[in-house]
Design a protein around this motif. Structure first.
Motif, PDB file in Angstrom:
ATOM      1  N   PRO A  42       0.844  -1.202   0.000  1.00 29.97           N
ATOM      2  CA  PRO A  42       0.000   0.000   0.000  1.00 29.97           C
ATOM      3  C   PRO A  42       0.875   1.246   0.000  1.00 29.97           C
ATOM      4  N   PRO A  43       0.386   2.344  -0.542  1.00 25.30           N
ATOM      5  CA  PRO A  43       1.207   3.565  -0.612  1.00 25.30           C
ATOM      6  C   PRO A  43       1.763   3.964   0.737  1.00 25.30           C
ATOM      7  N   GLY A  44       3.074   4.110   0.811  1.00 25.38           N
ATOM      8  CA  GLY A  44       3.740   4.544   2.034  1.00 25.38           C
ATOM      9  C   GLY A  44       3.810   3.503   3.138  1.00 25.38           C
ATOM     10  N   LYS A  45       3.423   2.267   2.821  1.00 20.11           N
ATOM     11  CA  LYS A  45       3.407   1.227   3.857  1.00 20.11           C
ATOM     12  C   LYS A  45       4.356   0.076   3.519  1.00 20.11           C
ATOM     13  N   ALA A  46       4.350  -0.928   4.388  1.00 14.05           N
ATOM     14  CA  ALA A  46       5.284  -2.036   4.277  1.00 14.05           C
ATOM     15  C   ALA A  46       4.839  -3.075   3.247  1.00 14.05           C
ATOM     16  N   LEU A  47       5.766  -3.953   2.914  1.00 11.28           N
ATOM     17  CA  LEU A  47       5.471  -5.071   2.030  1.00 11.28           C
ATOM     18  C   LEU A  47       4.536  -6.051   2.727  1.00 11.28           C
ATOM     19  N   GLN A  48       3.634  -6.625   1.947  1.00  8.93           N
ATOM     20  CA  GLN A  48       2.656  -7.581   2.482  1.00  8.93           C
ATOM     21  C   GLN A  48       2.572  -8.760   1.527  1.00  8.93           C
ATOM     22  N   TRP A  49       2.981  -9.942   1.989  1.00  9.49           N
ATOM     23  CA  TRP A  49       2.946 -11.128   1.148  1.00  9.49           C
ATOM     24  C   TRP A  49       1.499 -11.586   0.934  1.00  9.49           C
ATOM     25  N   LEU A  50       1.194 -12.029  -0.302  1.00  8.69           N
ATOM     26  CA  LEU A  50      -0.159 -12.466  -0.631  1.00  8.69           C
ATOM     27  C   LEU A  50      -0.235 -13.958  -0.942  1.00  8.69           C
TER      28      LEU A  50
ATOM     29  N   GLN B  36      16.385  -4.419  -0.056  1.00 10.35           N
ATOM     30  CA  GLN B  36      16.566  -2.969  -0.131  1.00 10.35           C
ATOM     31  C   GLN B  36      15.552  -2.416  -1.129  1.00 10.35           C
ATOM     32  N   GLN B  37      14.854  -1.356  -0.746  1.00  8.43           N
ATOM     33  CA  GLN B  37      13.897  -0.741  -1.663  1.00  8.43           C
ATOM     34  C   GLN B  37      14.134   0.761  -1.714  1.00  8.43           C
ATOM     35  N   LYS B  38      14.574   1.227  -2.849  1.00  8.75           N
ATOM     36  CA  LYS B  38      14.756   2.661  -3.054  1.00  8.75           C
ATOM     37  C   LYS B  38      13.445   3.268  -3.546  1.00  8.75           C
ATOM     38  N   PRO B  39      13.255   4.571  -3.326  1.00  9.48           N
ATOM     39  CA  PRO B  39      11.977   5.214  -3.680  1.00  9.48           C
ATOM     40  C   PRO B  39      11.575   4.962  -5.132  1.00  9.48           C
ATOM     41  N   GLY B  40      10.335   4.532  -5.307  1.00  8.68           N
ATOM     42  CA  GLY B  40       9.799   4.302  -6.643  1.00  8.68           C
ATOM     43  C   GLY B  40      10.304   3.061  -7.331  1.00  8.68           C
ATOM     44  N   GLN B  41      11.056   2.229  -6.616  1.00  9.86           N
ATOM     45  CA  GLN B  41      11.623   1.022  -7.227  1.00  9.86           C
ATOM     46  C   GLN B  41      11.135  -0.238  -6.512  1.00  9.86           C
ATOM     47  N   ALA B  42      11.292  -1.360  -7.199  1.00  5.09           N
ATOM     48  CA  ALA B  42      10.956  -2.644  -6.599  1.00  5.09           C
ATOM     49  C   ALA B  42      12.044  -3.049  -5.604  1.00  5.09           C
ATOM     50  N   PRO B  43      11.687  -3.866  -4.638  1.00  7.77           N
ATOM     51  CA  PRO B  43      12.699  -4.374  -3.691  1.00  7.77           C
ATOM     52  C   PRO B  43      13.767  -5.197  -4.409  1.00  7.77           C
ATOM     53  N   VAL B  44      14.957  -5.177  -3.815  1.00  4.97           N
ATOM     54  CA  VAL B  44      16.087  -5.957  -4.307  1.00  4.97           C
ATOM     55  C   VAL B  44      16.648  -6.772  -3.150  1.00  4.97           C
ATOM     56  N   LEU B  45      16.874  -8.048  -3.378  1.00  9.71           N
ATOM     57  CA  LEU B  45      17.448  -8.919  -2.353  1.00  9.71           C
ATOM     58  C   LEU B  45      18.909  -8.529  -2.135  1.00  9.71           C
ATOM     59  N   VAL B  46      19.287  -8.268  -0.879  1.00  8.79           N
ATOM     60  CA  VAL B  46      20.684  -7.917  -0.591  1.00  8.79           C
ATOM     61  C   VAL B  46      21.381  -8.957   0.276  1.00  8.79           C
ATOM     62  N   VAL B  47      20.618  -9.684   1.091  1.00 13.54           N
ATOM     63  CA  VAL B  47      21.182 -10.764   1.908  1.00 13.54           C
ATOM     64  C   VAL B  47      20.143 -11.871   1.998  1.00 13.54           C
ATOM     65  N   TYR B  48      20.587 -13.131   1.875  1.00 16.94           N
ATOM     66  CA  TYR B  48      19.691 -14.266   2.071  1.00 16.94           C
ATOM     67  C   TYR B  48      20.362 -15.290   2.989  1.00 16.94           C
ATOM     68  N   ASN B  49      19.550 -16.169   3.570  1.00 16.00           N
ATOM     69  CA  ASN B  49      20.098 -17.177   4.499  1.00 16.00           C
ATOM     70  C   ASN B  49      20.981 -16.541   5.566  1.00 16.00           C
ATOM     71  N   ASP B  50      20.488 -15.516   6.170  1.00 11.84           N
ATOM     72  CA  ASP B  50      21.143 -14.794   7.263  1.00 11.84           C
ATOM     73  C   ASP B  50      22.335 -13.952   6.808  1.00 11.84           C
ATOM     74  N   ASN B  51      23.228 -14.530   5.984  1.00 10.47           N
ATOM     75  CA  ASN B  51      24.484 -13.836   5.709  1.00 10.47           C
ATOM     76  C   ASN B  51      25.081 -14.194   4.358  1.00 10.47           C
ATOM     77  N   ASP B  52      24.266 -14.546   3.392  1.00 10.83           N
ATOM     78  CA  ASP B  52      24.762 -14.770   2.040  1.00 10.83           C
ATOM     79  C   ASP B  52      24.356 -13.601   1.150  1.00 10.83           C
ATOM     80  N   ARG B  53      25.224 -13.263   0.217  1.00 10.25           N
ATOM     81  CA  ARG B  53      24.938 -12.145  -0.683  1.00 10.25           C
ATOM     82  C   ARG B  53      24.704 -12.643  -2.099  1.00 10.25           C
TER      83      ARG B  53
END
Lengths: 122, 108
Positions: A42-50, B36-53
């Motif tokens: 949602p705008p300005g909110k956290a990720l929510q898995w579906l 990591q999610q920068k403004p207006g962008q989709a999330p990007v995986l930066v770490v998985y399994n606690d400490n793998d990149r």
């Protein structure tokens, strides 16, 4: 190289059904352990898995939304389709699909599609 | 259902080290993934399994997980690291996939 892209309406009316398509490349939903997840924000909110849909038709849904969600796949078109019934303004969000290649603790999402903003309004 | 708790915001000066925490009941027994999610962008995986990149993620990004807290550590912070960061786990009951509430990293 794996890529995904969401498509669907940008505006839906309350009570209508939303249908979103995730079209992907660089992997196949016939491959062991591969899955596609849907996540919204949602705008300005956290990720929510579906929802999460695996190659072997194993499906998982957010319990609070399970009655409203359906997920299907078309392996020939490399697509996963999410439908959500009875849309409400609180469902206004950017909807993402994402690739996973693991289950349980190994179910991280990488990469993600660019997302599509869906607004619910009359 | 399982809950992941993140601080709403963390601030750090350039060149310093930032630590972003993710709290959960016995989270040390789970595998934690960070996005990591920068403004207006989709999330990007930066770490998985606690400490793998994933490939392409700088070594400055690292993770740890023990007890009731997982931590994403960003060393030698750069202006380009300014973003929202989310932790994620698999619970196996209730909501299988859980995201934390997100932390906004501000580079001063």
């Amino acid at each position: 190289q794996i890529s995904l892209k969401e498509s669907g309406p940008t505006l839906v009316k309350p009570t209508q059904t939303l249908t979103l398509t995730c079209t992907f490349s660089g992997f196949s939903l016939t491959t062991n352990a591969v899955g596609v997840g849907w996540i919204r924000q949602p705008p300005g909110k956290a990720l929510q898995w579906l929802a999460l849909f695996y190659w072997d038709d194993d499906k998982h849904f957010r319990p609070s939304l399970k009655s409203r969600l359906t997920i299907t796949k078309d392996t020939s078109k490399n697509q996963v389709v999410l439908t959500m019934t009875n849309m409400d303004p609180v469902d206004t969000a950017t909807y993402y699909c994402a690739h996973t290649s693991g289950r349980g603790d190994y179910a991280w999402f990488d990469p993600w599609g660019q997302g599509t903003l869906v607004t619910v309004s009359s | 259902s399982y809950v992941l708790t993140q601080p709403p915001s963390v601030s750090v000066a350039p060149g310093q080290t930032a630590g972003i925490t993710c709290g959960g009941n016995n989270i040390g027994g789970k595998s934690v993934h960070w996005y990591q999610q920068k403004p207006g962008q989709a999330p990007v995986l930066v770490v998985y399994n606690d400490n793998d990149r994933p490939s392409g993620i700088p070594e400055r990004f690292s993770g740890s997980n023990s007890g009731n807290t997982a931590t994403l550590t960003i060393s030698r912070v750069e202006a380009g690291d300014e973003a929202d960061y989310y932790c994620q786990v698999w619970d196996g009951s209730g909501d299988p996939v859980i995201f934390g509430g997100g932390t906004k990293l501000t580079v001063l």
